[in-house]
Design an enzyme around this catalytic site. Structure first.
Site, PDB file in Angstrom:
ATOM      1  CG  HIS A  69      -2.791  10.987  10.142  1.00 48.65           C
ATOM      2  ND1 HIS A  69      -2.907  10.837   8.723  1.00 48.65           N
ATOM      3  CD2 HIS A  69      -2.124  12.190  10.179  1.00 48.65           C
ATOM      4  CE1 HIS A  69      -2.903  12.055   8.161  1.00 48.65           C
ATOM      5  NE2 HIS A  69      -2.496  12.924   9.225  1.00 48.65           N
ATOM      6  CG  HIS A  71      -2.085  15.425  11.900  1.00 49.74           C
ATOM      7  ND1 HIS A  71      -1.082  15.341  10.815  1.00 49.74           N
ATOM      8  CD2 HIS A  71      -1.443  15.453  13.099  1.00 49.74           C
ATOM      9  CE1 HIS A  71       0.066  15.144  11.569  1.00 49.74           C
ATOM     10  NE2 HIS A  71      -0.105  15.298  13.085  1.00 49.74           N
ATOM     11  CG  ASP A  73      -5.400  18.053   7.929  1.00 46.34           C
ATOM     12  OD1 ASP A  73      -4.654  17.557   8.898  1.00 46.34           O
ATOM     13  OD2 ASP A  73      -4.585  18.249   6.821  1.00 46.34           O
ATOM     14  CG  HIS A  74      -5.894  13.807   7.829  1.00 49.46           C
ATOM     15  ND1 HIS A  74      -5.856  12.951   6.582  1.00 49.46           N
ATOM     16  CD2 HIS A  74      -5.156  14.959   7.705  1.00 49.46           C
ATOM     17  CE1 HIS A  74      -4.571  13.652   5.708  1.00 49.46           C
ATOM     18  NE2 HIS A  74      -4.405  14.745   6.618  1.00 49.46           N
ATOM     19  CG  HIS A 127       2.277  12.594   8.550  1.00 45.57           C
ATOM     20  ND1 HIS A 127       2.784  13.743   8.154  1.00 45.57           N
ATOM     21  CD2 HIS A 127       1.003  12.811   8.801  1.00 45.57           C
ATOM     22  CE1 HIS A 127       1.944  14.805   8.258  1.00 45.57           C
ATOM     23  NE2 HIS A 127       0.791  14.190   8.539  1.00 45.57           N
ATOM     24  CG  ASP A 149      -1.471  13.763   5.477  1.00 44.32           C
ATOM     25  OD1 ASP A 149      -2.046  13.892   4.503  1.00 44.32           O
ATOM     26  OD2 ASP A 149      -1.537  14.856   6.468  1.00 44.32           O
ATOM     27  CG  HIS A 187      -2.740  17.378   2.040  1.00 43.39           C
ATOM     28  ND1 HIS A 187      -3.358  18.479   2.709  1.00 43.39           N
ATOM     29  CD2 HIS A 187      -2.393  16.462   3.271  1.00 43.39           C
ATOM     30  CE1 HIS A 187      -3.488  18.143   3.841  1.00 43.39           C
ATOM     31  NE2 HIS A 187      -3.064  17.127   4.284  1.00 43.39           N
TER      32      HIS A 187
HETATM   33 ZN   LIG Z   1      -1.359  14.849   8.738  1.00 47.73          ZN
END
Ligand SMILES: [Zn+2]
Length: 277
Positions: A69, A71, A73-74, A127, A149, A187
Site C-alpha cells: 500500500h 504509506h 513507511d512502506h 487500512h 498493515d 510492524h
Molecule cells: Zn500503512
C-alpha cells in the site's frame, strides 16, 4: 570445488525455497527480504538504507520490489532502490505510488522465477483503499502471506481509508487461508496488541502461551513474526467477531447488546476500542 560439484550446488540452490529475512526499519517496521542464491526481492521497503546495506553485505542483487500500500513507511525507499537496480516494482493498481511498473488488481499473479516465488494477489482494502496482500501458496510447504498493515499478530491495521465492513471482509478472506500459513506483517506491534486482546478476552485459554512465546522472542531481541493463521484464529480479537466473549466485550463498549449476526458492528466496536486503548 570442481565443476560437477558447483553445478550440483547451484542446482540445489535453484530448487530450494527462498528464505525470508526481516530487516528492521524505523521504530517498528519490518521490510521482508526474500532471498535465494544471489537474488533478492523486498516487500514494503519504506527505507532503502537497511536494504542496500544487507544486499551489499550479503552480495545479493535485487530482482523485484513489492509494495502492499501507499504509506510512506512502506514505499519511501523505492526511488533509491530503483536508482541502483532497474527492477520491476509491483503494487496496488488502485493507489498512487511513484515508480510502479506493474499495477496489480485482485487475482493478479506475480512470478519471480529468480526466487522460485509465485504470488497470488489478494485485494484487502480497509487500512487503505487499494491495499493488497501477496500470497505464495506453496512456500515451504505451508504458504507465506505478506499482508502489510492489514493483519497483525494479535491485531489489525487502523481504518484510514476503508470501512469496518471492508476490513472485516478482507480479514475474513485471509482467515480462510490454510491454518499453517505463515504471516509476515509489516510492524512489530505484537506486545501492545496482546495487552488489548487480554482486555477483550481475559479468559481466552490460548492467550497466556501465545503471550509467553512473544515475550521470550522479544526479550531475545527477535521478531515476534512470522505468526501463523492457526495461532491468530485462536487469539486475535480482530478475527474473532463470532466468538461469544468478543461479542459481549463489543456490546459493553457500544452500550447495547450485539448479536452474532452483527459481525460488522462487533468488528467496528473492537476496532474503535483499540483506537483509544
Ligand atoms: Zn500503512
Amino acid at each position: 570445488m570442481n565443476d560437477t560439484n558447483r553445478a550440483a550446488q547451484a542446482n540445489r540452490a535453484d530448487r530450494a525455497d527462498y528464505q525470508i529475512v526481516p530487516l528492521p526499519a524505523f521504530n517498528d517496521n519490518y521490510i521482508w527480504l526474500l532471498r535465494r542464491g544471489d537474488q533478492a526481492a523486498v516487500v514494503d521497503p519504506g527505507d532503502a538504507g537497511p536494504v542496500l546495506q544487507y544486499l551489499d553485505q550479503q552480495q545479493l542483487s535485487l530482482c523485484a520490489i513489492l509494495a502492499t500500500h501507499h504509506h510512506g513507511d512502506h514505499v519511501g525507499g523505492i526511488a533509491a532502490l530503483r536508482a541502483r537496480y532497474t527492477v520491476p516494482v509491483y503494487g496496488p493498481a488502485a493507489e498512487a505510488i511513484d515508480l510502479l511498473t506493474d499495477r496489480l488488481d485482485d487475482g493478479a499473479r506475480v512470478e519471480l522465477p529468480q526466487l522460485g516465488a509465485s504470488f497470488e494477489v489478494l485485494a484487502v482494502p480497509g487500512h487503505t483503499r487499494g491495499h493488497i496482500a501477496y500470497y505464495d501458496r506453496n512456500h515451504q510447504g505451508c504458504g507465506s502471506l505478506f499482508c502489510g498493515d492489514t493483519l497483525f499478530a494479535c491485531g489489525c491495521g487502523r481504518l484510514f481509508e476503508g470501512t469496518a465492513k471492508q476490513m472485516r471482509h478482507s480479514l475474513a478472506r485471509l482467515a480462510a487461508l490454510p491454518e499453517a500459513t505463515c504471516i509476515y506483517c509489516a510492524h512489530e506491534y505484537t506486545e501492545a496488541n496482546i495487552r488489548f486482546a487480554r482486555a477483550i478476552e481475559p479468559d481466552n485459554a490460548d492467550l497466556p502461551a501465545y503471550a509467553a512465546e512473544v515475550a521470550r522472542l522479544r526479550a531475545a531481541n527477535r521478531p515476534s513474526l512470522p505468526t501463523t493463521l492457526g495461532a491468530e484464529l485462536r487469539v486475535n480479537p480482530f478475527l474473532r467477531w463470532g466468538i461469544p466473549a468478543v461479542i459481549e466485550a463489543a456490546s459493553r463498549f457500544v452500550g447495547k447488546p450485539l448479536l452474532k449476526q452483527d459481525a460488522d458492528e462487533v468488528f467496528a466496536a473492537i476496532r474503535s476500542w483499540k483506537n483509544g486503548f
